[in-house]
Design a protein around this motif. Structure first.
Motif, PDB file in Angstrom:
ATOM      1  N   VAL A  49      51.363  37.291  47.273  1.00  0.00           N
ATOM      2  CA  VAL A  49      50.236  37.408  46.348  1.00  0.00           C
ATOM      3  C   VAL A  49      50.185  38.846  45.846  1.00  0.00           C
ATOM      4  CG1 VAL A  49      47.742  37.174  46.058  1.00  0.00           C
ATOM      5  CG2 VAL A  49      48.958  35.635  47.628  1.00  0.00           C
ATOM      6  N   SER A  50      50.181  39.000  44.543  1.00  0.00           N
ATOM      7  CA  SER A  50      50.038  40.341  43.966  1.00  0.00           C
ATOM      8  C   SER A  50      48.861  40.333  43.002  1.00  0.00           C
ATOM      9  CB  SER A  50      51.319  40.772  43.254  1.00  0.00           C
ATOM     10  OG  SER A  50      51.626  39.884  42.201  1.00  0.00           O
ATOM     11  N   THR A  51      48.110  41.418  43.019  1.00  0.00           N
ATOM     12  CA  THR A  51      46.939  41.570  42.159  1.00  0.00           C
ATOM     13  C   THR A  51      47.046  42.907  41.439  1.00  0.00           C
ATOM     14  OG1 THR A  51      45.590  40.319  43.741  1.00  0.00           O
ATOM     15  CG2 THR A  51      44.406  41.625  42.106  1.00  0.00           C
ATOM     16  N   ALA A  52      46.790  42.879  40.137  1.00  0.00           N
ATOM     17  CA  ALA A  52      46.854  44.111  39.351  1.00  0.00           C
ATOM     18  C   ALA A  52      45.797  44.065  38.247  1.00  0.00           C
ATOM     19  CB  ALA A  52      48.236  44.283  38.730  1.00  0.00           C
ATOM     20  N   LYS A  53      45.226  45.219  37.926  1.00  0.00           N
ATOM     21  CA  LYS A  53      44.287  45.306  36.805  1.00  0.00           C
ATOM     22  C   LYS A  53      45.044  45.067  35.505  1.00  0.00           C
ATOM     23  CE  LYS A  53      40.646  48.353  38.451  1.00  0.00           C
ATOM     24  NZ  LYS A  53      39.930  49.611  38.212  1.00  0.00           N
ATOM     25  N   THR A  54      44.409  44.320  34.601  1.00  0.00           N
ATOM     26  CA  THR A  54      45.049  44.060  33.307  1.00  0.00           C
ATOM     27  C   THR A  54      44.744  45.156  32.298  1.00  0.00           C
ATOM     28  OG1 THR A  54      43.182  42.818  32.382  1.00  0.00           O
ATOM     29  CG2 THR A  54      44.836  41.561  33.653  1.00  0.00           C
ATOM     30  N   GLY A  55      43.707  45.963  32.560  1.00  0.00           N
ATOM     31  CA  GLY A  55      43.278  46.987  31.615  1.00  0.00           C
ATOM     32  C   GLY A  55      42.140  46.516  30.722  1.00  0.00           C
ATOM     33  N   LYS A  56      41.824  45.218  30.782  1.00  0.00           N
ATOM     34  CA  LYS A  56      40.715  44.681  29.996  1.00  0.00           C
ATOM     35  C   LYS A  56      39.426  44.741  30.814  1.00  0.00           C
ATOM     36  CE  LYS A  56      42.402  40.582  29.156  1.00  0.00           C
ATOM     37  NZ  LYS A  56      42.591  39.225  28.622  1.00  0.00           N
ATOM     38  N   VAL A  57      38.319  44.662  30.107  1.00  0.00           N
ATOM     39  CA  VAL A  57      37.003  44.569  30.733  1.00  0.00           C
ATOM     40  C   VAL A  57      36.348  43.305  30.184  1.00  0.00           C
ATOM     41  CG1 VAL A  57      34.728  45.648  30.975  1.00  0.00           C
ATOM     42  CG2 VAL A  57      36.795  47.061  30.990  1.00  0.00           C
ATOM     43  N   VAL A  58      35.863  42.456  31.084  1.00  0.00           N
ATOM     44  CA  VAL A  58      35.239  41.190  30.694  1.00  0.00           C
ATOM     45  C   VAL A  58      33.863  41.124  31.338  1.00  0.00           C
ATOM     46  CG1 VAL A  58      35.423  38.675  30.733  1.00  0.00           C
ATOM     47  CG2 VAL A  58      37.500  40.064  30.571  1.00  0.00           C
ATOM     48  N   GLY A  59      32.833  40.990  30.529  1.00  0.00           N
ATOM     49  CA  GLY A  59      31.473  40.927  31.070  1.00  0.00           C
ATOM     50  C   GLY A  59      31.106  42.176  31.842  1.00  0.00           C
ATOM     51  N   GLY A  60      31.650  43.307  31.422  1.00  0.00           N
ATOM     52  CA  GLY A  60      31.363  44.577  32.086  1.00  0.00           C
ATOM     53  C   GLY A  60      32.151  44.810  33.363  1.00  0.00           C
ATOM     54  N   GLN A  61      33.072  43.907  33.691  1.00  0.00           N
ATOM     55  CA  GLN A  61      33.853  44.017  34.930  1.00  0.00           C
ATOM     56  C   GLN A  61      35.343  44.154  34.605  1.00  0.00           C
ATOM     57  OE1 GLN A  61      32.351  44.328  37.777  1.00  0.00           O
ATOM     58  NE2 GLN A  61      30.316  43.716  37.101  1.00  0.00           N
ATOM     59  N   PRO A  62      36.090  44.888  35.437  1.00  0.00           N
ATOM     60  CA  PRO A  62      37.535  44.972  35.213  1.00  0.00           C
ATOM     61  C   PRO A  62      38.193  43.608  35.421  1.00  0.00           C
ATOM     62  CG  PRO A  62      36.932  46.089  37.260  1.00  0.00           C
ATOM     63  CD  PRO A  62      35.653  45.669  36.593  1.00  0.00           C
ATOM     64  N   ASP A  63      39.210  43.349  34.623  1.00  0.00           N
ATOM     65  CA  ASP A  63      39.943  42.092  34.664  1.00  0.00           C
ATOM     66  C   ASP A  63      41.171  42.265  35.555  1.00  0.00           C
ATOM     67  OD1 ASP A  63      40.153  39.380  33.492  1.00  0.00           O
ATOM     68  OD2 ASP A  63      42.039  40.143  32.665  1.00  0.00           O
ATOM     69  N   TYR A  64      41.429  41.272  36.412  1.00  0.00           N
ATOM     70  CA  TYR A  64      42.564  41.305  37.330  1.00  0.00           C
ATOM     71  C   TYR A  64      43.482  40.117  37.063  1.00  0.00           C
ATOM     72  CZ  TYR A  64      39.904  44.701  40.008  1.00  0.00           C
ATOM     73  OH  TYR A  64      39.203  45.816  40.394  1.00  0.00           O
ATOM     74  N   ARG A  65      44.779  40.379  37.197  1.00  0.00           N
ATOM     75  CA  ARG A  65      45.800  39.329  37.088  1.00  0.00           C
ATOM     76  C   ARG A  65      46.359  39.104  38.490  1.00  0.00           C
ATOM     77  NH1 ARG A  65      51.378  39.012  37.014  1.00  0.00           N
ATOM     78  NH2 ARG A  65      52.276  37.419  35.658  1.00  0.00           N
ATOM     79  N   VAL A  66      46.346  37.845  38.923  1.00  0.00           N
ATOM     80  CA  VAL A  66      46.856  37.482  40.245  1.00  0.00           C
ATOM     81  C   VAL A  66      48.077  36.588  40.051  1.00  0.00           C
ATOM     82  CG1 VAL A  66      46.351  36.323  42.438  1.00  0.00           C
ATOM     83  CG2 VAL A  66      44.547  37.589  41.247  1.00  0.00           C
ATOM     84  N   ALA A  67      49.140  36.890  40.772  1.00  0.00           N
ATOM     85  CA  ALA A  67      50.331  36.044  40.774  1.00  0.00           C
ATOM     86  C   ALA A  67      50.585  35.606  42.213  1.00  0.00           C
ATOM     87  CB  ALA A  67      51.535  36.792  40.226  1.00  0.00           C
TER      88      ALA A  67
END
Length: 133
Positions: free
Chosen positions: A41-59
């Motif tokens: 499992v890897s998690t990384a910030k996407t650089g986007k902000v959604v609803g005031g929160q940082p967006d994460y991509r999980v693989a």
């Protein structure tokens, strides 16, 4: 000389066999059974902000030669300010999430989803079933 050759050939063949399997997955090493450690499992910030929160991509990736299905990961509650694709990950409400709707996850075909929350969430594999051809 002939007896040394007879002794050396089996040793060389054994060494070649061990070396040829050194890079194989756990399924090949453990009688066609994958391990939970084969689910990465890897998690990384996407650089986007959604609803005031940082967006994460999980693989969530299976590195075992054999497929794995009914993959469960620990997740208290999947918090997100954006909708999460429930076919990719679904919280059962018992502290676990079902990955890929319980369907087969093959090597080289990671399950990927995004969520937005104040901090990264842990998705530790807790269960999987091996499926070898």
């Amino acid at each position: 000389m002939a007896s040394m050759f007879k002794t050396s050939v089996p040793l060389v063949l054994a060494a070649l066999t061990i070396c040829s399997h050194a890079g194989t997955s756990n399924a090949m090493q453990y009688g066609d059974a994958c391990l939970l450690s084969d689910i990465h499992v890897s998690t990384a910030k996407t650089g986007k902000v959604v609803g005031g929160q940082p967006d994460y991509r999980v693989a969530i990736e299976n590195i075992c030669e054999c497929g794995q299905w009914t993959v469960l990961v620990a997740c208290n509650v999947l918090n997100s300010t954006e909708p999460v694709d429930q076919t990719k990950i679904f919280s059962r409400g018992d502290g676990t999430c079902v990955v890929n709707a319980g369907n087969l996850i093959s090597r080289g075909s990671p399950v990927v989803f995004t969520y937005a929350w104040s901090e990264p969430q842990a998705f530790t594999p807790t269960f999987a079933t091996t499926r070898c051809p």
